[in-house]
Design an enzyme around this catalytic site. Structure first.
Site, PDB file in Angstrom:
ATOM      1  N   HIS A 453      19.361  11.217  -6.074  1.00  0.00           N
ATOM      2  CA  HIS A 453      19.100  11.687  -5.201  1.00  0.00           C
ATOM      3  C   HIS A 453      17.715  12.183  -5.461  1.00  0.00           C
ATOM      4  O   HIS A 453      17.924  12.414  -6.808  1.00  0.00           O
ATOM      5  CB  HIS A 453      19.377  12.086  -3.904  1.00  0.00           C
ATOM      6  CG  HIS A 453      20.484  10.982  -2.555  1.00  0.00           C
ATOM      7  ND1 HIS A 453      19.057  10.959  -1.258  1.00  0.00           N
ATOM      8  CD2 HIS A 453      20.584  10.232  -3.082  1.00  0.00           C
ATOM      9  CE1 HIS A 453      20.116   9.704  -1.166  1.00  0.00           C
ATOM     10  NE2 HIS A 453      20.649   9.599  -1.315  1.00  0.00           N
ATOM     11  N   GLU A 544      22.038  14.625  -6.471  1.00  0.00           N
ATOM     12  CA  GLU A 544      20.533  15.460  -5.903  1.00  0.00           C
ATOM     13  C   GLU A 544      20.379  16.612  -7.306  1.00  0.00           C
ATOM     14  O   GLU A 544      20.946  16.545  -8.164  1.00  0.00           O
ATOM     15  CB  GLU A 544      20.684  16.772  -5.101  1.00  0.00           C
ATOM     16  CG  GLU A 544      21.086  16.521  -3.461  1.00  0.00           C
ATOM     17  CD  GLU A 544      19.942  15.552  -2.900  1.00  0.00           C
ATOM     18  OE1 GLU A 544      18.974  15.337  -3.258  1.00  0.00           O
ATOM     19  OE2 GLU A 544      20.500  15.250  -1.634  1.00  0.00           O
TER      20      GLU A 544
END
Length: 729
Positions: A453, A544
């Site tokens: 992500h 992330e």
């Protein structure tokens, strides 16, 4: 028609004009590729700079295309390349709205008033307020991107603004539009980024944004990015020392769907013996979900070889993962051909699957706007408006409800939870992309995965969902220690995450958690990680990758270098723990769906279709039990070492008499005498349990007896071949 000048800048950034005596009717404003300055030119003309470098030309219709201004990259307010100390302001309301918060796409906390608010906001409402950025070096500023305050409670944005530049912060030169000071159009809402291209590039070290008007019911608040080209420093006699990036020769740019497909095809053609491209389905708009398989035997599951996957682009606007996976497949191909032993071993011992774009429809929407203009959420959702991170079946609630309601704990399951019927129906709001990925999970026996992500710098691990839908709460799995290891492996080898001096991205300081966190302790979501853990054998974390969801193309080499080791070392973790094959003792055939239980870890896995299994474990000693329908259980101790290879723990299971009988009868065969005797003993044991309950029968060492029951419950002894001594019935 009056004369028109062809105006360019030469290599010394001096203006050079070429008078046009006979302008053609199709002449108009063009942009030169490789520079962001405007020039008038004929369609067939190629302008050359003083140092004899040719530039092709773009038509004026491309002025609003992201690539028209992106030849000069962003200074890095959004990516944090620009430090807090480089941003100053005329005033600010409070610390949480200070100049350091005036970064494009920065996100606020849940509540207004904390130290993590969503913009720079001036203390006063007048035209003397400004936000100032120090580029540190002489820079050719070309554009400003403005955005309002990110807040769910307040509506604040700047409607018009001016721009000034300076070399010493004392004398300021305004950006001019012909003979007047230029006034630029700002925002009409707080979220949509607006691009303002300077009429002429301005060369300076400092730049100021000076708001002129703002939303009438709000105040002066803004988030910004500055586009500018750093100029060479004549005093730097060792320019290569300042170079950032990577030595790897990879395709560092943003790839739309067609370009992605072309790159994957080129990798396949370069390394046909170790790569295969396949599709797992289509998006809502019909774009194929392409996967690159990398293995020494592509297209085939090899006995004992673990299956690994990376998934990127679940949110279409979080694009760094997509580019990293494209770079990764290029890199593995190149290094394999060079004989890099680390890569050769990885390819020969692992079957790797790379899905660079799970949400290609969303990506295309964000791509059309470009890296600085897509905002925070454009392209996040599928074309149907579905957030795929919230689109997987909620198996957590099913598990926790069963634990609360079931009194007999032995009947509880802890793995391979079935998908609810309502979720699989055609009427269910399940994206076609989500269905495709679930089918993929069910087809291939994946062992380890990561979901890439963007928008933060942290690695999250399951569970991602809290019990009772609490906003956030630490909710560990039975494999908490191994998941923490997986998350740490990636975070500790990532150059940016592991930097102790980096500042938080938005409103969470993950440095205090060593850049890893239990997903449910951040925010609750029934996502792909939990689904993968509860429905399949696969362990999965979310990475992330960056503060900036859509980094500029110029930042991709640096991002690759920051993540390269992390991507490789994480894949290597698929070889930790134990692996083996569960086989039939008599036939040596692999046994599918055998259950592998590790003592003291309440989460089981199952063997694949040919009997092989992989159980991820930290170093230590484990008692492992394997059960399968129709077989007696088997247990053995397995030691996991610290080396980067698994411990082999094979199991041979013996069929139960009933299973042997079923198979013989199914084939129309004759029942052997030993099986007849064993089945008779089992029937007697069952009968005695029903009639008398458990009994203890003592046999003399000199005589071998069995117990026969009559219909009235009376027993008698008869000689048998069972072991003498104490018999429990």
């Amino acid at each position: 028609m009056s004369d028109i000048l062809v105006v360019i800048l030469n290599s010394q950034l001096q203006r050079t004009s070429f008078p046009v005596v006979q302008p053609l009717p199709n002449w108009g404003l063009w942009l030169c590729e490789g520079t962001t300055i405007g020039c008038y030119a004929d369609e067939k003309l190629i302008i050359k700079l003083a140092h004899n470098v040719s530039f092709s030309l773009f038509p004026s219709s491309t002025l609003n295309h992201p690539f028209a201004f992106s030849e000069c990259p962003p200074l890095g307010l959004e990516s944090l390349k620009v430090k807090d100390s480089q941003i100053q302001a005329s005033s600010y309301k409070r610390m949480g709205l200070g100049p350091h918060r005036g970064r494009l796409n920065i996100q606020s906390g849940v509540e207004d008033g904390d130290i993590y608010d969503g913009a720079w906001c001036a203390e006063y409402k007048d035209q003397n307020q400004w936000l100032q950025i120090d580029a540190k070096k002489l820079t050719r500023f070309t554009a400003v991107i403005l955005q309002g305050r990110g807040s769910i409670w307040s509506l604040d944005y700047v409607e018009t603004f001016k721009v000034q530049v300076s070399n010493d912060t004392i004398k300021w030169k305004p950006c001019m539009n012909a003979t007047e000071e230029a006034v630029f159009e700002g925002n009409k809402d707080s979220e949509t980024p607006v691009l303002a291209i300077l009429p002429e590039p301005a060369v300076a070290q400092y730049i100021r944004i000076n708001p002129q008007t703002w939303f009438k019911n709000g105040t002066i608040c803004l988030r910004a990015e500055i586009m500018g080209c750093e100029l060479p420093d004549p005093n730097n006699i060792y320019p290569w020392q300042a170079e950032e990036g990577t030595k790897d020769k990879l395709d560092f740019r943003h790839h739309n769907y067609k370009e992605m497909r072309k790159l994957m095809k080129s990798v396949n053609e370069m390394c046909p013996d170790i790569t295969r491209i396949y599709s797992i389905g289509k998006s809502y708009m019909g774009l194929k979900l392409y996967v690159m398989e990398i293995s020494d035997n592509p297209g085939k599951h090899e006995l004992g070889e673990p299956e690994f996957r990376y998934v990127a682009g679940m949110h279409g606007n979080e694009v760094l993962g997509r580019e990293l996976l494209l770079n990764l497949m290029e890199y593995i191909c190149q290094e394999y051909k060079r004989g890099n032993q680390r890569i050769v071993h990885l390819v020969e011992e692992t079957r790797i699957h790379l899905l660079p774009s799970m949400n290609p429809d969303g990506y295309e929407m964000a791509y059309k706007k470009g890296s600085e203009l897509a905002g925070w959420s454009l392209g996040r959702f599928s074309y149907e408006g579905i957030d795929m991170n919230h689109n997987f079946a909620d198996l957590n609630t099913i598990m926790w409800d069963a634990i609360e309601l079931e009194t007999d704990k032995s009947k509880l399951i802890n793995h391979y939870f079935p998908i609810p019927e309502h979720y699989t129906s055609e009427e269910a709001m399940v994206a076609s992309e989500t269905r495709a990925v679930i089918g993929w999970m069910q087809t291939i026996p994946f062992v380890l995965s990561a979901n890439l992500h963007g928008g933060e710098l942290v690695v999250t691990y399951p569970f991602d969902m809290t019990k009772d839908w609490a906003p956030k709460e630490h909710t560990p799995t039975p494999d908490e220690s191994f998941f923490r290891w997986l998350a740490t492996v990636y975070a500790s080898t990532n150059h940016v995450m592991s930097d102790p001096d980096r500042r938080p991205c938005h409103n969470e300081d993950f440095l205090r958690y060593n850049n890893i966190i239990n997903g449910a302790n951040w925010h609750t979501v029934p996502g792909m990680n939990d689904f993968s853990y509860l429905h399949t054998n696969c362990f999965e974390v979310t990475v992330e990758l960056s503060c900036d969801k859509f980094p500029h193309a110029s930042e991709l080499p640096i991002e690759w270098e920051s993540n390269k080791e992390s991507l490789l070392v994480y894949m290597e973790q698929v070889h930790r723990g134990i692996k083996g094959v569960v086989k039939d003792r008599d036939t040596e055939a692999g046994i599918a769906d055998a259950i592998i239980k590790v003592d003291d870890i309440d989460h089981h896995i199952r063997s694949a279709f040919d009997g092989d299994f992989w159980r991820l474990l930290n170093p230590g000693d484990y008692d492992v039990t394997v059960t399968a329908e129709g077989y007696f259980p088997a247990t053995q101790s397995c030691r996991v070492e610290y080396e980067h290879y698994p411990t082999i723990c094979d199991f041979h299971l013996t069929k139960t008499p009933k299973q042997r009988l079923r198979e013989i009868l199914a084939k129309g065969g004759k029942i052997p005498k030993d099986l007849q005797l064993r089945l008779r003993q089992l029937r007697i044991r069952k009968l005695m349990m029903n009639e008398l309950g458990p009994v203890l029968f003592l046999c003399t060492p000199l005589s071998l007896f069995d117990l026969r029951l009559s219909t009235d419950g009376a027993g008698e002894l008869w000689e048998t071949s069972t072991t003498n001594g104490i018999i429990f019935i």
